[in-house]
Design a protein around this motif. Structure first.
Motif, PDB file in Angstrom:
ATOM      1  N   ASP A  76      59.661  47.099   4.020  1.00  0.00           N
ATOM      2  CA  ASP A  76      60.693  46.519   3.928  1.00  0.00           C
ATOM      3  C   ASP A  76      61.637  47.079   3.184  1.00  0.00           C
ATOM      4  O   ASP A  76      63.083  47.251   2.681  1.00  0.00           O
ATOM      5  N   LYS A  77      61.037  47.950   1.743  1.00  0.00           N
ATOM      6  CA  LYS A  77      61.583  47.860   0.612  1.00  0.00           C
ATOM      7  C   LYS A  77      61.202  49.380   0.675  1.00  0.00           C
ATOM      8  O   LYS A  77      60.652  50.002   0.382  1.00  0.00           O
ATOM      9  N   ILE A  78      62.862  50.111  -0.229  1.00  0.00           N
ATOM     10  CA  ILE A  78      62.569  52.032  -0.290  1.00  0.00           C
ATOM     11  C   ILE A  78      61.507  51.952  -1.321  1.00  0.00           C
ATOM     12  O   ILE A  78      62.798  51.485  -2.799  1.00  0.00           O
ATOM     13  N   PRO A  79      60.873  52.490  -1.653  1.00  0.00           N
ATOM     14  CA  PRO A  79      59.747  52.898  -2.736  1.00  0.00           C
ATOM     15  C   PRO A  79      61.041  53.970  -4.065  1.00  0.00           C
ATOM     16  O   PRO A  79      61.347  54.383  -3.609  1.00  0.00           O
ATOM     17  N   ASP A  80      60.650  53.229  -5.416  1.00  0.00           N
ATOM     18  CA  ASP A  80      61.971  54.265  -6.561  1.00  0.00           C
ATOM     19  C   ASP A  80      60.937  55.502  -6.142  1.00  0.00           C
ATOM     20  O   ASP A  80      60.428  56.271  -5.916  1.00  0.00           O
ATOM     21  N   PHE A  81      62.211  56.733  -6.883  1.00  0.00           N
ATOM     22  CA  PHE A  81      61.569  58.441  -6.687  1.00  0.00           C
ATOM     23  C   PHE A  81      60.458  58.319  -7.421  1.00  0.00           C
ATOM     24  O   PHE A  81      60.521  57.777  -8.537  1.00  0.00           O
ATOM     25  N   THR A  82      59.561  59.594  -7.101  1.00  0.00           N
ATOM     26  CA  THR A  82      58.130  59.900  -8.642  1.00  0.00           C
ATOM     27  C   THR A  82      59.374  60.687  -8.926  1.00  0.00           C
ATOM     28  O   THR A  82      58.412  60.764  -9.901  1.00  0.00           O
ATOM     29  N   PHE A  83      60.465  61.622  -8.714  1.00  0.00           N
ATOM     30  CA  PHE A  83      60.940  62.067  -9.857  1.00  0.00           C
ATOM     31  C   PHE A  83      61.383  61.334 -10.546  1.00  0.00           C
ATOM     32  O   PHE A  83      62.520  60.113 -10.227  1.00  0.00           O
ATOM     33  N   LYS A  84      61.084  61.423 -11.992  1.00  0.00           N
ATOM     34  CA  LYS A  84      60.997  60.861 -13.426  1.00  0.00           C
ATOM     35  C   LYS A  84      62.835  61.003 -14.107  1.00  0.00           C
ATOM     36  O   LYS A  84      62.867  60.538 -15.260  1.00  0.00           O
ATOM     37  N   GLY A  85      63.200  62.127 -14.110  1.00  0.00           N
ATOM     38  CA  GLY A  85      63.829  63.262 -14.720  1.00  0.00           C
ATOM     39  C   GLY A  85      65.441  62.386 -14.178  1.00  0.00           C
ATOM     40  O   GLY A  85      65.106  62.001 -13.751  1.00  0.00           O
ATOM     41  N   LYS A  86      66.626  62.946 -15.046  1.00  0.00           N
ATOM     42  CA  LYS A  86      67.394  62.214 -14.325  1.00  0.00           C
ATOM     43  C   LYS A  86      68.253  62.740 -13.063  1.00  0.00           C
ATOM     44  O   LYS A  86      68.247  63.715 -13.077  1.00  0.00           O
ATOM     45  N   ILE A  87      68.573  61.286 -12.683  1.00  0.00           N
ATOM     46  CA  ILE A  87      69.205  61.236 -11.345  1.00  0.00           C
ATOM     47  C   ILE A  87      70.396  60.819 -11.256  1.00  0.00           C
ATOM     48  O   ILE A  87      70.527  59.920 -11.647  1.00  0.00           O
TER      49      ILE A  87
END
Length: 480
Positions: free
Chosen positions: A32-43
């Motif tokens: 039910d929760k969308i996970p954070d992105f694996t990409f850790k650079g600036k989005i």
């Protein structure tokens, strides 16, 4: 059964433990929760990127064309500088890196593969430089963030998203009897207010009920009337042009009773949400989406016994997408041994990246070094170049129906040759310590039920690069 990990995701990494229960492994990634992105650079947010798009449009249209009216060479030079100043060639590379890292390195690759499905379903085609600035951000913020909602909510958010409104011309869908239709400027410029049916037609045909529902031309016109008024907010700074955020504006809305599909719908702002609710809950919509999910995951020509469980899950859960997704995965699991699905080029490329733990996409810090005023460097430019060369750039669809999921559309000699070329590129992306026979045994053992047979084929080649190229062009890899 190991091909299931590629059917609903992108395979297993070389050192990844083989799940004892593949179905639980897959469905547990749908939460039910969308996970954070694996990409850790600036989005960057879609709104931030739209500001760069605004600078591109405004300066080109309002300043450069006027300033260099009689100087084509000067205009070209100034326009190239404007491209760099607004990051025009960089953003879609960044977006692809964010997107691809979910598949190759993320902990929820099943969710990523479904995200790609919905991004293609609610396509923004390659038009008006949208792919350069906002398409990727739209897929992140509008599509992915609503994958834990109902289909009705997702469809509504996609319909009124700035990128979709601009893409399908709803800003010029103006009621012939609206307040704006009587504006003096229309008389002076001889530009009467007219209904534009593009958005309404695609909402019916591609996004919800499909032609199987039996809608008519009259229904399209009725829906277009309901959709009048949804446009970029022109009451803000005029320099924003068409890049202002979308707002319902009554002055463009066709007044009066709203009839659609034999039913009366609310007037004004409430009309479109009500129409989408009706479409999202239509029997043809459930069946259409279920068919497309099965075509994407299982086989080019799904059967009713595949789609029925998905339709049932939709009905029981009011279109709540996590449950719809779980039902689709379960069907894919149950039919896994009976059908192999040909992988589109992007899926093929990403499964190669995940299965071999390759250095793809380029590391986050490579993108954080970017500065406005310059083009992307060779590392930063790889994602766009690679996807375009493979013929499957997810932001460059030429039509609003997105890219095909049919094998026959990806079986041309040219596209097959490109797989050989990019299998070689995949080998280049391998970590130096992984370019050996023992490593390939790990890859094959983790991802195939017949590792001995595949290794026997690969071992006919002495060079590891040849083994790599052959492996990722075997029928067992091209189909999952």
């Amino acid at each position: 059964m190991k091909n299931f990990f590629r059917k609903v995701a992108f395979g297993l990494k070389p050192d990844e433990k083989i799940p004892s229960d593949p179905l639980v492994w897959a469905t547990s990634q749908i939460t039910d929760k969308i996970p954070d992105f694996t990409f850790k650079g600036k989005i960057y947010s879609e709104e931030e990127l739209r500001k760069h798009y605004r600078d591109w449009v405004f300066n080109d249209r309002k300043k450069l064309r006027k300033k260099f009216k009689k100087d084509k060479k000067g205009y070209k030079s100034a326009k190239n500088k404007l491209r760099a100043d607004t990051g025009q060639k960089f953003w879609r590379n960044l977006e692809l890196a964010i997107r691809h890292k979910e598949a190759t390195m993320g902990s929820h690759p099943v969710l990523a593969k479904l995200w790609y499905f919905w991004g293609n379903h609610f396509t923004i085609s390659d038009k008006d430089f949208l792919s350069h600035y906002t398409t990727g951000a739209y897929q992140r913020e509008t599509i992915r963030l609503n994958m834990n909602q109902t289909f009705e909510k997702l469809a509504h958010e996609a319909t009124v998203a700035w990128a979709m409104i601009h893409h399908l011309d709803n800003a010029v869908n103006v009621g012939p009897k609206s307040k704006d239709a009587k504006a003096d400027w229309r008389k002076r410029k001889k530009r009467p207010a007219t209904i534009n049916e593009n958005h309404a037609r695609e909402l019916l045909e591609l996004h919800t009920v499909s032609p199987n529902s039996g809608y008519t031309q009259e229904n399209i016109t009725e829906l277009a009337m309901i959709m009048t008024g949804w446009a970029p907010n022109d009451e803000l700074n005029k320099s924003l042009l068409e890049t202002a955020s979308v707002k319902f504006q009554r002055k463009y809305h066709q007044p009066g009773k709203k009839l659609f599909w034999g039913k009366e719908f609310p007037k004004g702002k409430k009309g479109l949400p009500a129409a989408i609710k009706f479409l999202a809950n239509h029997k043809s919509c459930r069946e259409f989406i279920a068919y497309k999910l099965c075509r994407y995951l299982i086989t080019d020509y799904p059967t009713k016994d595949m789609t029925d469980p998905i339709v049932k899950a939709w009905e029981i859960n009011d279109g709540f997408l996590p449950e719809v997704h779980k039902a689709a995965i379960k069907v894919a699991f149950e039919f896994n041994d009976k059908h192999n699905k040909f992988q589109t080029p992007e899926n093929w490329w990403l499964q190669m990246g995940r299965m071999t733990d390759a250095k793809w996409p380029p590391s986050d810090d490579k993108f954080d070094t970017y500065q406005l005023g310059y083009g992307p460097d060779p590392y930063q430019a790889k994602p766009h170049k690679f996807m375009k060369d493979m013929g499957h750039h997810p932001y460059l669809s030429q039509q609003p129906n997105g890219f095909s999921d049919l094998a026959e559309d990806w079986m041309s000699p040219e596209l097959i040759i490109r797989k050989f070329l990019y299998a070689r590129q995949g080998y280049i992306n391998l970590k130096p310590d992984n370019k050996n026979d023992e490593f390939f045994e790990k890859v094959v053992t983790n991802n195939f039920d017949n590792p001995e047979k595949i290794m026997k084929i690969l071992n006919k080649n002495k060079k590891t690069i040849d083994k790599h190229i052959l492996l990722f062009n075997l029928p067992e890899v091209l189909r999952a």
